[in-house]
Structure formats: C-alpha cells, structure tokens
Write an enzyme that holds these catalytic residues in place. Sequence first.
Site, PDB file in Angstrom:
ATOM      1  N   TYR A 184     -14.667   6.024 -13.318  1.00  0.00           N
ATOM      2  CA  TYR A 184     -14.404   4.812 -12.468  1.00  0.00           C
ATOM      3  C   TYR A 184     -14.929   3.590 -13.214  1.00  0.00           C
ATOM      4  O   TYR A 184     -14.331   2.501 -13.275  1.00  0.00           O
ATOM      5  CB  TYR A 184     -15.520   4.915 -11.271  1.00  0.00           C
ATOM      6  CG  TYR A 184     -15.105   4.004 -10.321  1.00  0.00           C
ATOM      7  CD1 TYR A 184     -14.125   3.752  -9.428  1.00  0.00           C
ATOM      8  CD2 TYR A 184     -16.218   2.929  -9.954  1.00  0.00           C
ATOM      9  CE1 TYR A 184     -13.880   2.640  -8.562  1.00  0.00           C
ATOM     10  CE2 TYR A 184     -16.288   1.859  -9.169  1.00  0.00           C
ATOM     11  CZ  TYR A 184     -15.134   1.904  -8.149  1.00  0.00           C
ATOM     12  OH  TYR A 184     -14.838   0.650  -7.577  1.00  0.00           O
ATOM     13  N   LYS A 214     -12.798   0.361 -14.326  1.00  0.00           N
ATOM     14  CA  LYS A 214     -13.222  -1.131 -13.818  1.00  0.00           C
ATOM     15  C   LYS A 214     -13.493  -2.011 -14.986  1.00  0.00           C
ATOM     16  O   LYS A 214     -13.383  -3.339 -14.803  1.00  0.00           O
ATOM     17  CB  LYS A 214     -14.230  -0.797 -12.743  1.00  0.00           C
ATOM     18  CG  LYS A 214     -13.706  -0.109 -11.350  1.00  0.00           C
ATOM     19  CD  LYS A 214     -12.601  -0.900 -10.902  1.00  0.00           C
ATOM     20  CE  LYS A 214     -12.270  -0.482  -9.514  1.00  0.00           C
ATOM     21  NZ  LYS A 214     -11.042  -1.137  -8.805  1.00  0.00           N
ATOM     22  N   ASP A 228       3.660   3.134  -4.006  1.00  0.00           N
ATOM     23  CA  ASP A 228       2.634   3.805  -5.044  1.00  0.00           C
ATOM     24  C   ASP A 228       2.327   2.674  -6.023  1.00  0.00           C
ATOM     25  O   ASP A 228       3.413   2.682  -6.866  1.00  0.00           O
ATOM     26  CB  ASP A 228       2.624   5.014  -5.358  1.00  0.00           C
ATOM     27  CG  ASP A 228       1.574   5.823  -5.946  1.00  0.00           C
ATOM     28  OD1 ASP A 228       0.909   5.080  -6.647  1.00  0.00           O
ATOM     29  OD2 ASP A 228       1.364   7.074  -6.017  1.00  0.00           O
ATOM     30  N   VAL A 229       1.177   2.231  -6.313  1.00  0.00           N
ATOM     31  CA  VAL A 229       0.941   1.147  -7.291  1.00  0.00           C
ATOM     32  C   VAL A 229       1.123   1.649  -8.719  1.00  0.00           C
ATOM     33  O   VAL A 229       0.899   1.007  -9.892  1.00  0.00           O
ATOM     34  CB  VAL A 229      -0.327   0.267  -6.970  1.00  0.00           C
ATOM     35  CG1 VAL A 229      -0.226  -0.493  -5.834  1.00  0.00           C
ATOM     36  CG2 VAL A 229      -1.479   1.389  -7.164  1.00  0.00           C
ATOM     37  N   ASP A 277       0.974  -1.198   0.081  1.00  0.00           N
ATOM     38  CA  ASP A 277      -0.010  -0.054   0.161  1.00  0.00           C
ATOM     39  C   ASP A 277       0.808   1.137   0.073  1.00  0.00           C
ATOM     40  O   ASP A 277       2.051   1.221   0.360  1.00  0.00           O
ATOM     41  CB  ASP A 277      -1.011  -0.017   1.387  1.00  0.00           C
ATOM     42  CG  ASP A 277      -2.178   0.808   0.980  1.00  0.00           C
ATOM     43  OD1 ASP A 277      -3.294   0.233   1.084  1.00  0.00           O
ATOM     44  OD2 ASP A 277      -1.972   2.046   1.045  1.00  0.00           O
TER      45      ASP A 277
END
Length: 246
Positions: free
Chosen positions: A149, A153, A60-61, A37
């Site tokens: 969003y 997704k 940070d992904v 995370d």
Amino acid sequence: MGVLDRRVALVTGAASGIGRATAQSFAREGAHVWLVDRNADGLAQVRAELDGDHHVHQLDVTDEAGWIALANSLDRLDVLVNNAGFGVFRSIADTTLEHWRSIMAVNLDSVFLATKYLLPLLARSTHGGAIVNMSSIRGIAGAANTASYCASKGGVRMFTKATALECAALGNNVRANSIHPGHVATPLTAGAHVSEEDRRALLADTPIGRKAMPEEIADAILFLASDASRYMTGAELVVDGGSTAQ
Ligand code: NAI
C-alpha cells in the site's frame, strides 16, 4: 453560485466512502459529475442521492480499453479525481506477487491510465484543468504491514508531481496535486480485514483523537479542484488530524 459551476468533473471510486462524499460535494457546488466505479449497485445508490444531471459509468479502473472508451465518450472535462483504491494490512512475507500487482494496478496503474487518456480533454478546459490524486499519509510515511500500500501511494505522490511539471512544461494550464488523508471512517477502514489492534493503533497515532469523516476529505478535494487553489500544482495536501506532524 457554486465553486464548480459549469464544470464537468469525473470521480473514481464514487460508489463509496471518500469518492461518494466528493461526488456529493461537487454536485452541490454546481458540477456535472461523472461517477465512476466498478460497483454498479453502489453507483446507482449514490446517483439517486444527487440532485441534477449526472452520469454513472461502471468501470474497473485497471482496464485500459475501458478508459479509452470512456475518454472517447466525454466531450469535455475540467476536473479529474483519481480516488479509487484499496489496501489491506499484510506483512511482506505474507504478500504474494499477485496481491502486490493487484494493489499496484488499482492504486497506481489506474492513475496513470486516467491521466494518459483524459489529459487531452483537461488541457482543453476553459477553466484550467485540475487533477486530484488520492494518495495517503502512507505515501509519505511508512508503517509496518503496509508495504505494498505504501509503495503504491508513494508512487501516486511522485506521479502527481511529475504530472504537474509535465503539464507546466507543456503550458496546458492543467494543475495536478495529491491528497494525503490519515484515518478516515469509510467501509475501507471499517472492514473485517482490519483487526481491532490495527484500528486502535491507527487512532492512537492520530493527535486529534478521532477518524476523519469522508466529508472532511471531500472538502480538501474540493479546494484542490477549485480556483481557490489556482496557484497550487505538484503539491501534497495532508489531511490527517496531525498524524504526520509528530
Ligand atoms: P471505500 O472502500 O469506501 O471506497 C473505494 C471505492 O473504490 C469503492 O466504491 C470501490 O468499489 C472502488 N474501487 C475499488 N477498486 C476499484 C476498481 N478496480 N475499479 C473501480 N472502482 C474500484 O474506500 P475509501 O476509504 O473511500 O478510499 C478511497 C481512497 O482513499 C482509496 O484510494 C484509499 O486508498 C484512500 N485513502 C483512504 C483512507 C481511509 O482511511 N479510508 C486513508 C487514506 C487514503
């Protein structure tokens, strides 16, 4: 015996909500968990709740170099859960390109980066690697004021299917499935950025009549991560209290 005994699992977004519940469930089921995370304090807190030997890793992904460094520091990996993500209610007119790109980066680029750099490790798993990607019912059905969003997704949903087919074609014994929660009680949906009106609308749209608890999503993630789902790949598992059945 836990269903993830002797497995190494990496969970992103593990400092809160669904990721935290998933890390807890994986640890209970015998996995060695890498909790990833960007929130170091949150990670430390979740780590303290777990029994056994686990790793925390601040990342940070969206950071490609960070993924490469993390991949180089892992010896092996059996399960990857790409869960980190966020969303806010915003009309298309009110969405700046910068906001659009930040949603895409966290929700979708991160899934690509993790898959690209961790797939070689998953392909060497003696258990058969398992990837679980966090989508949403918003990756299947649209809704007003959630366009960026939904797009991110929906991208996760299709990226997962393409990953599953590519892995099958490679014969590397890695499965990839997406998970699609409805309304879950986490800090993401409890935040001040969600209006009372939006909150009421979300619940009115849920036939079961309540939000899911994060643990109820973690149970479905555990299923996709374990041998119980060994014949599933490229599938989408909806866990939404009936929302999309309407
Ligand atoms: P949360 O806000 O409780 O947890 C998200 C975690 O991701 C946080 O710990 C945060 O620090 C981390 N994170 C965010 N951006 C990051 C970044 N750039 N790098 C590293 N870590 C980062 O949210 P929740 O509800 O647990 O959401 C987890 C996932 O589930 C998200 O992908 C979300 O879109 C998805 N989801 C959530 C639903 C809900 O109703 N809560 C419904 C459907 C999907």
